[in-house]
Design a protein around this motif. Structure first.
Motif, PDB file in Angstrom:
ATOM      1  N   GLY A  59      87.009  19.323  44.461  1.00  0.00           N
ATOM      2  CA  GLY A  59      85.869  20.162  44.124  1.00  0.00           C
ATOM      3  C   GLY A  59      85.379  20.941  45.328  1.00  0.00           C
ATOM      4  O   GLY A  59      86.051  21.040  46.370  1.00  0.00           O
ATOM      5  N   LEU A  60      84.197  21.491  45.199  1.00  0.00           N
ATOM      6  CA  LEU A  60      83.602  22.309  46.248  1.00  0.00           C
ATOM      7  C   LEU A  60      83.343  21.491  47.499  1.00  0.00           C
ATOM      8  O   LEU A  60      83.583  21.962  48.617  1.00  0.00           O
ATOM      9  N   VAL A  61      82.898  20.263  47.338  1.00  0.00           N
ATOM     10  CA  VAL A  61      82.584  19.428  48.494  1.00  0.00           C
ATOM     11  C   VAL A  61      83.845  19.147  49.304  1.00  0.00           C
ATOM     12  O   VAL A  61      83.834  19.246  50.544  1.00  0.00           O
ATOM     13  N   GLU A  62      84.944  18.828  48.618  1.00  0.00           N
ATOM     14  CA  GLU A  62      86.204  18.570  49.321  1.00  0.00           C
ATOM     15  C   GLU A  62      86.701  19.834  50.018  1.00  0.00           C
ATOM     16  O   GLU A  62      87.258  19.771  51.108  1.00  0.00           O
ATOM     17  N   ALA A  63      86.497  20.975  49.389  1.00  0.00           N
ATOM     18  CA  ALA A  63      86.914  22.233  50.006  1.00  0.00           C
ATOM     19  C   ALA A  63      86.080  22.526  51.250  1.00  0.00           C
ATOM     20  O   ALA A  63      86.607  22.975  52.273  1.00  0.00           O
ATOM     21  N   LEU A  64      84.792  22.274  51.181  1.00  0.00           N
ATOM     22  CA  LEU A  64      83.931  22.528  52.332  1.00  0.00           C
ATOM     23  C   LEU A  64      84.221  21.575  53.488  1.00  0.00           C
ATOM     24  O   LEU A  64      84.016  21.933  54.654  1.00  0.00           O
TER      25      LEU A  64
END
Length: 173
Positions: A59-64
């Motif tokens: 998700g977005l958190v893993e990408a960030l």
């Protein structure tokens, strides 16, 4: 011993959804299959639910979490980035300046400048990448032609060697 996989109690049955209507007003049957199907022959503690949990999409958190400060410090070293930024800055300055001189409100001129920066940077970056791809393809074609030429020359040299050997063997007889 493991239970029989043909046992109907181990599978969850699909549920019928009669509320789905097609474009012509007819009702079509749709089935909602459950995400997990228990398999009693699998390893202890492992089921399809645990496999789905392990393979869930990032998700977005893993990408960030993958973004590092070092990436921003070295962005100018990436191919085509410098050209893209410089073109974007020029486009923003020109567009925002012209809009301001022509009497547009300052926030409107700034919005146009930001849009011109984004468009100019993106367009130049893509143009530069396309140019690099064409150059790379050209280099590959040249390398292929050189290899082909080298192979032909080597074959020609080998034929000359064979002819010399044959002539030498005939001369010795």
């Amino acid at each position: 011993m493991a239970a029989d996989t043909r046992d109907s109690t181990s599978l969850k049955q699909p549920t019928k959804n009669p509320n789905m209507a097609g474009p012509n007003g007819k009702t079509y049957d749709t089935f909602n299959y459950p995400a997990t199907i228990e398999n009693k022959d699998s390893l202890p503690g492992a089921n399809s639910k645990t496999l789905v949990e392990r393979q869930k999409e990032p998700g977005l958190v893993e990408a960030l979490k993958t973004i590092k400060l070092q990436d921003f410090k070295e962005v100018h070293k990436k191919p085509c980035t410098r050209e893209g930024f410089l073109t974007g800055i020029g486009a923003a300055f020109a567009t925002g300046g012209v809009r301001a001189i022509l009497g547009a409100p300052i926030f409107t001129a700034c919005n146009w400048a930001v849009g011109a920066f984004a468009f100019g940077s993106f367009a130049m970056h893509e143009y530069c990448q396309a140019k690099r791809r064409r150059e790379k393809e050209g280099i590959q074609k040249v390398n292929a032609a050189l290899m082909e030429k080298k192979i032909k020359e080597e074959m020609k040299r080998e034929e000359i060697r064979k002819a010399r050997r044959k002539a030498k063997e005939e001369a010795e007889r």
